[in-house]
Scaffold this motif. Structure first.
Motif, PDB file in Angstrom:
ATOM      1  N   LYS A   1       0.830  -1.194   0.000  1.00 34.07           N
ATOM      2  CA  LYS A   1       0.000   0.000   0.000  1.00 34.07           C
ATOM      3  C   LYS A   1       0.862   1.241   0.000  1.00 34.07           C
ATOM      4  CE  LYS A   1      -3.104   2.152   3.415  1.00 34.07           C
ATOM      5  NZ  LYS A   1      -3.810   1.875   4.675  1.00 34.07           N
TER       6      LYS A   1
ATOM      7  N   ALA B   1      -5.566   4.274   1.259  1.00 35.12           N
ATOM      8  CA  ALA B   1      -4.653   3.843   0.205  1.00 35.12           C
ATOM      9  C   ALA B   1      -4.697   4.831  -0.964  1.00 35.12           C
ATOM     10  CB  ALA B   1      -5.047   2.457  -0.286  1.00 35.12           C
TER      11      ALA B   1
ATOM     12  N   GLY C   1      -3.386   0.628  -3.348  1.00 39.76           N
ATOM     13  CA  GLY C   1      -3.053  -0.587  -2.618  1.00 39.76           C
ATOM     14  C   GLY C   1      -3.265  -1.772  -3.538  1.00 39.76           C
TER      15      GLY C   1
END
Lengths: 159, 265
Positions: free
Chosen positions: B175, B184, B187
């Motif tokens: 991430k 994120a 990610g």
């Protein structure tokens, strides 16, 4: 319509009639008048409102008082000894000058205690990573990290 | 926050009955997104039905083939679970990277995937590992669950009860964190199930998506080099003050490569 909420705060049972939308942090500050728990960002990012609920650090600005119904809550006012002797974590913050304006400190100290419970002998890296959810805009964190590393064995020895 | 009525559901049936009575009511799981959205008046449900005290929705079971996690299991519990760490370390790691410690102490798996924030971590795990979402009405395949931005296949009145994650041969999640929100930016979950390889991306687009080209390349050879030159088109990806669509597209390749490296360790 007001609802009744009850919980234990710093060892004392408390209950009050609150609006459903009352946030836990407002219940603590405005109903219980425990104003050590701060409201910083009010968006669950800064961590100034951190308290302990049933042994876990949580952000009191991002939950309803009703979600803490029946819970055991510890705020910054509840960690020193009855005679006023500071908790070792508070003492370490004082000793290491780990605060300047002090606004973030209550949340920082509660998070730090939670951290050393889970990591009794933390590395500097672990301390820095675990403080992810607490912002300090004065110190640059160095002295906070030093204080936590210093207090860790003392806090571990308390239990 | 606008006023609302609040009640605690006794069990899943009771919660479902509450939703049947008031179609505008919302379920409250950990509340780490919902309460924040209500404070900003982005969401204003007239009623909240709190699932917080339903113990049947909490817990982690592993039978050697699947890890089944109750919908109300908190991120911190998944991250710390020895069962999860042993069976699917990538999933425990992913849970440990959600938000911060305090958010992980409240936020739940079911709440996160029902909310389906485009930058949430769990959708990458559910799709990447090919999990099955179980509700009070049916089982839903991961590939059919996430429909679009904040949108899922859940029907009105449907409640997630658990998610079953098949244990992969190897998997890893990488991430690139947006440092203020900890969501994120991008990610990527890469999983080698033993039969095939799945690559799921969160944060980059409006909703989690798979990268078939990377999956095929990794199916032939599970190595970082297999994905190093595969680019996803930036068209349709998220672009905001934190990162442009071009940058996010670039990060997908970088994170996928790092995830493969981590899965091989």
């Amino acid at each position: 319509m007001p609802v009744k909420v009850s919980m234990t705060v710093n060892g004392k049972p408390v209950s009050a009639e609150v609006e459903e939308r009352t946030l836990l942090v407002n219940f603590i500050r405005e109903h219980l008048r425990l104003t050590g728990t701060h409201v910083g960002c009010d968006t669950a990012q800064c961590g100034a409102c951190t308290i302990e609920m049933n042994g876990d650090a949580v952000k009191a600005c991002n939950m309803l008082a009703m979600q803490a119904e029946g819970a055991k809550i510890t705020t910054i006012e509840g960690i020193a000894a009855a005679d006023g002797t500071l908790h070792p974590m508070q003492e370490a913050f004082r000793e290491h000058h780990a605060l300047q304006c002090g606004f973030c400190t209550p949340g920082m100290v509660i998070s730090a205690i939670d951290l050393v419970r889970r990591h009794p002998n933390p590395s500097e890296e672990v301390v820095r990573a675990e403080l992810d959810g607490n912002f300090c805009r004065c110190t640059g964190y160095h002295n906070i990290v030093k204080a936590i590393l210093d207090a860790a064995p003392k806090v571990a020895a308390m239990r | 926050m606008y006023a609302f009525t609040y009640r605690k559901a006794k069990d899943v049936k009771d919660a479902a009955a509450g939703l049947a009575k008031n179609a505008d009511a919302k379920l409250l799981a950990g509340g780490q997104s919902l309460i924040a959205a209500m404070k900003l008046r982005l969401s204003a449900p007239p009623e909240l039905i709190d699932l917080g005290t339903i113990s049947e929705l909490r817990g982690i079971k592993s039978d050697g083939k699947n890890v089944v996690i109750g919908a109300m299991t908190r991120h911190a519990e998944v991250a710390a679970s020895t069962d999860v760490k042993k069976a699917i370390p990538a999933l425990a790691y992913l849970a440990s990277q959600i938000g911060d410690r305090m958010v992980r102490n409240m936020g739940t798996l079911g709440g996160a995937i029902a909310h389906n924030d485009p930058a949430a971590d769990y959708p990458a795990a559910v799709v990447g590992l090919g999990a099955t979402v179980e509700t009070n009405k049916r089982k839903i395949d991961a590939d059919a669950f996430f429909k679009g931005i904040y949108e899922t296949a859940l029907d009105p009145g449907e409640i997630i009860t658990s998610v079953s994650f098949p244990i992969p041969k190897r998997a890893a999640y990488m991430k690139f964190k947006q440092p203020a929100s900890r969501f994120a930016m991008v990610g990527v979950m890469v999983a080698d199930t033993g039969k095939d390889v799945r690559v799921a991306v969160t944060g980059a687009g409006p909703c989690v998506f798979r990268v078939k080209e990377m999956e095929q390349a990794l199916g032939k050879k599970f190595a970082p080099d297999s994905v190093a030159n595969i680019k996803v088109p930036d068209k349709g990806l998220n672009s905001d003050i934190h990162a442009s669509a071009e940058y996010r597209a670039h990060l997908v390749t970088v994170m996928a490569k790092r995830a493969v490296e981590a899965a091989l360790k």
